[in-house]
Design a protein around this motif. Structure first.
Motif, PDB file in Angstrom:
ATOM      1  N   ASN A 178       1.016  -1.117  -0.114  1.00 55.56           N
ATOM      2  CA  ASN A 178       0.178  -0.062   0.107  1.00 55.56           C
ATOM      3  C   ASN A 178       0.766   1.299  -0.113  1.00 55.56           C
ATOM      4  O   ASN A 178       1.417   1.486   0.775  1.00 55.56           O
ATOM      5  N   MET A 179       0.677   1.844  -1.216  1.00 56.86           N
ATOM      6  CA  MET A 179       1.804   3.061  -1.268  1.00 56.86           C
ATOM      7  C   MET A 179       1.341   4.358  -0.470  1.00 56.86           C
ATOM      8  O   MET A 179       1.894   5.210  -0.428  1.00 56.86           O
ATOM      9  N   GLU A 180       0.268   4.468   0.043  1.00 60.37           N
ATOM     10  CA  GLU A 180      -0.558   5.567   0.521  1.00 60.37           C
ATOM     11  C   GLU A 180      -0.358   5.761   1.895  1.00 60.37           C
ATOM     12  O   GLU A 180      -0.766   6.535   2.643  1.00 60.37           O
ATOM     13  N   ILE A 181       0.112   4.350   2.697  1.00 60.80           N
ATOM     14  CA  ILE A 181       0.211   4.632   4.316  1.00 60.80           C
ATOM     15  C   ILE A 181       1.588   4.047   4.559  1.00 60.80           C
ATOM     16  O   ILE A 181       2.381   3.406   3.588  1.00 60.80           O
ATOM     17  N   GLU A 182       2.137   4.268   5.687  1.00 57.59           N
ATOM     18  CA  GLU A 182       3.074   3.790   6.099  1.00 57.59           C
ATOM     19  C   GLU A 182       3.445   2.478   6.007  1.00 57.59           C
ATOM     20  O   GLU A 182       2.560   1.523   6.307  1.00 57.59           O
ATOM     21  N   ASP A 183       4.756   2.019   5.495  1.00 60.37           N
ATOM     22  CA  ASP A 183       5.220   0.539   5.333  1.00 60.37           C
ATOM     23  C   ASP A 183       4.796  -0.199   6.318  1.00 60.37           C
ATOM     24  O   ASP A 183       4.959  -1.424   6.438  1.00 60.37           O
ATOM     25  N   SER A 184       5.363   0.399   7.759  1.00 63.53           N
ATOM     26  CA  SER A 184       5.557  -0.295   9.058  1.00 63.53           C
ATOM     27  C   SER A 184       4.256  -0.578   9.926  1.00 63.53           C
ATOM     28  O   SER A 184       4.062  -1.267  10.740  1.00 63.53           O
ATOM     29  N   THR A 185       2.989  -0.158   8.990  1.00 60.37           N
ATOM     30  CA  THR A 185       1.908  -0.226   9.557  1.00 60.37           C
ATOM     31  C   THR A 185       1.113  -1.959   9.150  1.00 60.37           C
ATOM     32  O   THR A 185       1.294  -2.281   8.353  1.00 60.37           O
ATOM     33  N   LEU A 186       0.812  -2.559  10.293  1.00 61.72           N
ATOM     34  CA  LEU A 186       0.334  -3.618  10.071  1.00 61.72           C
ATOM     35  C   LEU A 186      -0.954  -3.797   9.314  1.00 61.72           C
ATOM     36  O   LEU A 186      -1.217  -4.650   8.136  1.00 61.72           O
ATOM     37  N   GLU A 187      -1.677  -2.755   9.018  1.00 71.01           N
ATOM     38  CA  GLU A 187      -3.060  -2.828   8.453  1.00 71.01           C
ATOM     39  C   GLU A 187      -2.634  -2.602   6.962  1.00 71.01           C
ATOM     40  O   GLU A 187      -3.329  -2.991   5.767  1.00 71.01           O
ATOM     41  N   SER A 188      -1.345  -1.899   6.570  1.00 72.07           N
ATOM     42  CA  SER A 188      -1.051  -1.732   5.409  1.00 72.07           C
ATOM     43  C   SER A 188      -1.001  -3.247   4.621  1.00 72.07           C
ATOM     44  O   SER A 188      -1.018  -3.368   3.502  1.00 72.07           O
ATOM     45  N   THR A 189      -0.396  -4.147   5.261  1.00 75.68           N
ATOM     46  CA  THR A 189      -0.194  -5.586   4.683  1.00 75.68           C
ATOM     47  C   THR A 189      -1.619  -6.335   4.586  1.00 75.68           C
ATOM     48  O   THR A 189      -1.833  -6.849   3.595  1.00 75.68           O
ATOM     49  N   GLU A 190      -2.449  -6.291   5.553  1.00 69.87           N
ATOM     50  CA  GLU A 190      -3.557  -6.716   5.755  1.00 69.87           C
ATOM     51  C   GLU A 190      -4.576  -6.177   4.688  1.00 69.87           C
ATOM     52  O   GLU A 190      -5.133  -7.014   3.969  1.00 69.87           O
ATOM     53  N   ASN A 191      -4.598  -4.977   4.348  1.00 70.59           N
ATOM     54  CA  ASN A 191      -5.390  -4.422   3.546  1.00 70.59           C
ATOM     55  C   ASN A 191      -4.921  -5.078   1.924  1.00 70.59           C
ATOM     56  O   ASN A 191      -5.951  -4.801   1.074  1.00 70.59           O
ATOM     57  N   CYS A 192      -3.637  -5.240   1.932  1.00 68.57           N
ATOM     58  CA  CYS A 192      -3.420  -5.602   0.395  1.00 68.57           C
ATOM     59  C   CYS A 192      -3.053  -7.051   0.239  1.00 68.57           C
ATOM     60  O   CYS A 192      -2.275  -7.354  -1.060  1.00 68.57           O
ATOM     61  N   THR A 193      -3.249  -7.835   0.963  1.00 71.41           N
ATOM     62  CA  THR A 193      -2.901  -9.278   1.035  1.00 71.41           C
ATOM     63  C   THR A 193      -3.491 -10.065  -0.324  1.00 71.41           C
ATOM     64  O   THR A 193      -2.685 -10.695  -0.850  1.00 71.41           O
ATOM     65  N   SER A 194      -4.547  -9.693  -0.722  1.00 70.61           N
ATOM     66  CA  SER A 194      -5.319 -10.287  -1.854  1.00 70.61           C
ATOM     67  C   SER A 194      -5.001  -9.442  -3.068  1.00 70.61           C
ATOM     68  O   SER A 194      -5.482  -9.754  -4.214  1.00 70.61           O
ATOM     69  N   SER A 195      -4.364  -8.321  -3.198  1.00 72.28           N
ATOM     70  CA  SER A 195      -4.168  -7.480  -4.260  1.00 72.28           C
ATOM     71  C   SER A 195      -3.071  -7.814  -4.945  1.00 72.28           C
ATOM     72  O   SER A 195      -1.925  -7.188  -4.948  1.00 72.28           O
ATOM     73  N   LYS A 196      -3.160  -8.972  -5.550  1.00 64.73           N
ATOM     74  CA  LYS A 196      -1.900  -9.387  -6.469  1.00 64.73           C
ATOM     75  C   LYS A 196      -2.313  -9.559  -7.804  1.00 64.73           C
ATOM     76  O   LYS A 196      -3.440  -9.710  -8.169  1.00 64.73           O
ATOM     77  N   TRP A 197      -1.330 -10.080  -8.526  1.00 66.95           N
ATOM     78  CA  TRP A 197      -1.733 -10.474  -9.834  1.00 66.95           C
ATOM     79  C   TRP A 197      -2.232 -12.000  -9.972  1.00 66.95           C
ATOM     80  O   TRP A 197      -1.803 -12.862  -9.185  1.00 66.95           O
ATOM     81  N   VAL A 198      -3.238 -11.996 -10.624  1.00 65.38           N
ATOM     82  CA  VAL A 198      -3.884 -13.268 -10.584  1.00 65.38           C
ATOM     83  C   VAL A 198      -4.060 -14.122 -11.952  1.00 65.38           C
ATOM     84  O   VAL A 198      -4.509 -13.524 -13.003  1.00 65.38           O
ATOM     85  N   PRO A 199      -3.537 -15.438 -12.001  1.00 67.18           N
ATOM     86  CA  PRO A 199      -3.405 -16.197 -13.324  1.00 67.18           C
ATOM     87  C   PRO A 199      -5.068 -16.633 -13.467  1.00 67.18           C
ATOM     88  O   PRO A 199      -5.639 -16.994 -12.865  1.00 67.18           O
ATOM     89  N   LEU A 200      -5.431 -16.206 -14.849  1.00 68.58           N
ATOM     90  CA  LEU A 200      -6.664 -16.744 -15.359  1.00 68.58           C
ATOM     91  C   LEU A 200      -6.757 -17.172 -16.644  1.00 68.58           C
ATOM     92  O   LEU A 200      -7.630 -17.082 -17.539  1.00 68.58           O
ATOM     93  N   GLY A 201      -5.747 -18.375 -16.617  1.00 64.65           N
ATOM     94  CA  GLY A 201      -5.807 -19.171 -17.862  1.00 64.65           C
ATOM     95  C   GLY A 201      -4.845 -18.869 -19.099  1.00 64.65           C
ATOM     96  O   GLY A 201      -3.769 -18.886 -19.157  1.00 64.65           O
TER      97      GLY A 201
END
Length: 926
Positions: free
Chosen positions: A140-163
């Motif tokens: 999450n580029m909009e909040i501090e990298d050290s924040t735990l919520e930063s990682t939790e909010n973006c856990t599922s925001s990845k590149w997804v293979p779709l065939g």
């Protein structure tokens, strides 16, 4: 590093789905030789591995270029008793296209029917799951990298293979797809992508193992307006990490974020709406606390949530500053891509489109991921945005090159959304002088990139002006028309900041090694940090002098200058045909020449001309043609100095307005444009490097001597000329036109171009004829007069050569006349006749003596055989004929008798003659 999976199946296309805010990556192709490292884990309860449970890989190459083949289980810790490592193939070993490496016996084998192989390349076109070697991360580029919520909010925001493809995220997190590869030689990466949504920032860039990006690589991808598009980037030898990164950023997002700054809402000024009317939107309540947006590259975020520049010698991607690794230096500049506040070196205002006075209003507003034009006071106002740069710090190699004018470049990404024919102007000013228009875009333009090359190290101002309409109308109709700028990148800025560090040449000192500049024409070896000279007839990429591949070969008929900065022709050329070799020398055409096109007229009937200035060759590659904009100078009182903007090139064009139209003493020259900044090559072929010189544009050549064509390109890129302008000069032999000859334009295109991008000229001159050689003259031999013969050399007609060798001097030789030879012949004939007559008489006399002796001998022999008494005399009785009693064995010619006489003489001095009796008895010799 695990080896990526290989796919030998034909690639599958996307099905054409167009979900919004989605980016797709379809195919990835790496044309490289790769080596991979593996990591194995230990298991608990293991069984003997089967062949289906492991695969083979190569270890990293050692300093001797050797490696080992090892077995690697598909699932570490699942089995044991793997095959022992064996000696691998050499690191430089690779299979050809159409073959694959059978790791079991380490040999190349042909692909089965219906399958294919790329040789040293790897192809990924099946995205049922993330292939081996790829990694997908999110932040999450909009909040501090050290924040735990930063990682939790973006856990599922990845590149997804779709065939058939792999898709990026659609939220405000930053999703990064990475692939790392070690190249044994230089290569390329190609991929196909679909990127229709401009609200997502999409980047692709490559870094080495020291996290240094490739210099001058454009990382901002263009939106795809016509479906899927291809993108290709060159890769250097060694470790390369490929990054595909997307971010959907919005400052005014309603997503819950940590409290860092307070969000304030206010009406855009001037306020042209009423919030009291029915259905009007109310101003949102201020005070909402939202996350701080990221800083621009080269800056870092302070504790007070402000952005400050990193100190010199360090770099950043907008978060923390990092020191440049050893052997590198910061690539200073300005890179603005986050628009939270207006940068300190930028200002904005509004210029009235009626009286051209400044209104003291804000012309552009920041909006997080872009800056956009404000509404202004009227629809024909100019929304002004200005960036000021104090100066530049070009590389040393560029400063030493007097002909390579590029000291820096500015690149910006923009788009316009208009309902009428709006206009966006880009202007450049030097040392606080009046801005000069560089480019204009009319109407709606999709998201695109534009680059301007800066050729002067001075204080520069860059201005963007947006006007919705040129007409002044009552009321506001086009407030929704807008111009957006997403990013601005200026290189080599004095006192700038760095987003990455680039390799530099190392110099030993008492304090260790430090960065230094290579000499002009020398490239930097990335591995050793040493400088190496480019080979002959190559030029160096001044702004990317890394590795031997930075030395680019010159085109045909050209050579490099001493500092390897440009390719030029020294006014000589040679070409071979099936019958002879033509040598040319164009030194008589070295000086600049000018040419004016036919008259043109404006809509009001004012006459003007397109004026061209050309410099063909020589001058050590210096550009000698100059076109000037002297409109400003003509308005300055006499005796005062003015400012005119000259353009220097091989070929340039300006618009000339004659004095009778302007009312000035001299004509007006305006809008100078460079048509030729680089010489591509010289050849007799009609096409070179994608540039074509059609022969049908001019009258045909009739002398049988091929035209010599000079091919040029310009650096200016325009909307209609996406690859820049090109120019061809067709040089033709014309013996009847003395130097410098005559220039002409295509008959069908009186302005020199038929499309506005490709210009063509015909230069006819005797100086364009090949050099004279021995094949161009012949000898004329005169008759022999008074014992003298002359050989004269004359040119063949028509004479199709110039210069070269001269005619040989007339040659004079001594000869004999025909009377003399007639006398000699008669004398020799007479002497021969006399000699033959004497010989004939002599041999006839000799023969008579022999006949007498023969007769005497025959008579004596007859008397002896008959035992008759010897005759008292040999007298012939009356009535007898001596010839009746003499019978010769054979009749011989005169010469036969002579032969017999000389060959059958007995030792006692008598001749032996064979005789025949009258009765036909046996012969006897006497």
């Amino acid at each position: 590093m695990a080896e990526p999976g290989h796919s030998l199946h034909p690639s599958a296309r996307g099905r054409g789905r167009t979900e919004p805010r989605t980016f797709r990556l379809l195919r990835l192709l790496l044309w490289v030789g790769t080596a991979f490292q593996v990591t194995q884990g230990a298991g608990l309860e293991l069984h003997a591995c089967k062949e289906s449970e492991y695969h083979y890989e190569y270890t990293a190459c050692d300093s001797t270029g050797s490696r080992w083949r090892v077995a690697v289980p598909h699932t570490p810790g699942l089995c044991t008793s793997l095959p022992d490592p064996v000696k691998g193939t050499e690191c430089s070993f690779s299979c050809k296209a159409g073959e694959f490496l059978d790791m079991k016996d380490q040999s190349c084998k042909p692909c089965a029917e219906g399958r294919y192989s790329l040789g040293t390349g790897i192809r990924f076109d099946e995205w049922d799951e993330l292939p081996h070697g790829f990694a997908s991360l999110s932040t999450n580029m909009e909040i501090e990298d050290s924040t735990l919520e930063s990682t939790e909010n973006c856990t599922s925001s990845k590149w997804v293979p779709l065939g058939d493809y792999i898709a990026s995220n659609t939220d405000e997190c930053t999703a990064t797809l990475m692939y790392a590869v070690n190249l044994k030689q230089s290569g390329t990466v190609n991929f196909e992508y679909y990127y229709p949504d401009s609200s997502i920032i999409f980047e692709f860039f490559v870094q080495n193992d020291q996290c240094q990006p490739n210099a001058d690589d454009s990382r901002w991808m263009k939106t795809t307006e016509k479906g899927w598009e291809f993108h290709s980037v060159e890769l250097n030898r060694g470790n390369n990490v490929l990054y595909w990164r997307t971010t959907a950023f919005s400052v005014w997002s309603k997503v819950s974020k940590p409290v860092l700054t307070q969000l304030m809402y206010k009406w855009a000024q001037p306020k042209i709406c009423s919030e009291d009317l029915e259905g009007a939107v109310k101003l949102p309540a201020s005070g909402l606390k939202t996350g701080c947006p990221p800083c621009n590259p080269g800056f870092f975020k302070t504790n007070s949530s402000t952005c400050e520049p990193c100190p010199y010698g360090s770099y950043s991607n907008g978060s923390d500053c990092s020191h440049c690794p050893a052997g590198t230096e910061p690539a200073v500049g300005f890179e603005y891509k986050w628009w939270n506040t207006l940068p300190t070196n930028m200002e904005t205002t509004v210029l009235s489109g009626i009286n051209f006075e400044y209104r003291g209003m804000t012309g552009w507003e920041v909006a997080g991921d872009h800056i956009y034009s404000a509404v202004g006071a009227s629809d024909n106002d100019f929304m002004i945005l200005t960036l000021v740069v104090p100066g530049f710090r070009p590389p040393q190699s560029v400063m030493a090159d007097t002909e390579n004018k590029e000291v820096a470049r500015i690149t910006f990404v923009f788009e316009t959304i208009c309902s009428v024919n709006c206009e966006l102007y880009f202007m450049v000013g030097v040392n606080s002088r009046t801005n000069s228009p560089v480019e204009t875009w009319k109407g709606s333009k999709g998201k695109q990139s534009y680059t301007y090359i800066i050729e002067e190290n001075a204080t520069m101002s860059f201005t963007w002006a947006f006007q919705r309409t040129t007409f002044h109308e009552t009321g506001r109709k086009y407030t929704s028309d807008v111009a957006k700028i997403y990013s601005i990148n200026v290189t080599n800025v004095m006192d700038g900041v760095a987003s990455y560090c680039r390799p530099c040449a190392l110099e030993a000192s008492d304090m260790g090694s430090s960065c230094t500049s290579c000499l002009a024409g020398h490239y930097i070896d990335r591995d050793s940090g040493t400088c190496h000279s480019c080979p002959p007839n190559t030029i160096l990429k001044a702004h990317q002098p890394y590795g031997a591949q930075a030395c680019m070969p010159c085109g045909p008929g050209t050579k490099s200058n001493k500092i390897h900065s440009l390719c030029y022709n020294d006014c000589t050329f040679s070409v071979s045909t099936s019958t002879r070799t033509f040598e040319y020398n164009f030194l008589a055409l070295e000086k600049t020449v000018s040419l004016a096109g036919g008259p043109s007229f404006t809509s009001k009937g004012l006459k003007y001309f397109h004026h061209f200035t050309l410099s063909l060759c020589g001058n050590q590659g210096r550009k000698m043609s100059v076109c000037t904009d002297n409109v400003t100078d003509l308005r300055i009182p006499e005796g005062e100095s003015g400012f005119s903007k000259p353009i220097t090139a091989y070929v340039c064009q300006a618009i000339i307005i004659p004095p009778e139209v302007t009312g000035y003493k001299a004509g007006v020259s305006s809008q100078p444009v460079s048509l030729a900044d680089r010489l591509i090559g010289v050849t007799t072929d009609m096409t070179l490097d994608g540039i074509t010189s059609p022969a049908e544009l001019f009258h045909p050549e009739s002398l049988g001597i091929p035209d010599v064509i000079f091919f040029y390109r310009s650096n200016d890129v325009t909307q209609s000329c996406s690859s820049g302008r090109s120019t061809t000069i067709r040089v033709r032999c014309s013996p009847l036109k003395p130097a410098p000859g005559s220039l002409s334009l295509p008959s069908k295109c009186s302005d020199g171009t038929c499309d506005g991008c490709n210009f063509h000229f015909l230069w006819e001159s005797v100086a364009a004829c090949p050099l004279c050689s021995t094949a161009d003259y012949h000898a004329i031999v005169s008759s022999c007069v008074a014992g003298i013969q002359k050989t004269t050399y004359v040119w063949r007609e028509p004479k199709l050569c110039s210069g070269g060798i001269s005619l040989p001097e007339q040659r004079v030789t001594i000869c004999k006349t025909i009377d003399f030879w007639l006398k000699v012949g008669i004398s020799a004939g007479t002497c021969t006749a006399i000699l033959l007559t004497v010989l004939t008489c002599y041999f006839w006399k000799k023969n008579q003596k022999l006949e007498y002796k023969y007769s005497k001998l025959v008579m004596n022999a007859t008397l002896k055989d008959c035992d008759l008494p010897a005759a008292d005399s040999c007298a012939i009785m009356e009535g007898e004929d001596v010839e009746d009693d003499l019978i010769f064995t054979s009749k011989k010619s005169l010469f036969g008798k002579i032969k017999s006489f000389t060959s059958k003489r007995t030792p006692d001095g008598f001749d032996s003659v064979p005789l025949k009796t009258s009765s036909g008895g046996p012969d006897m010799d006497l």
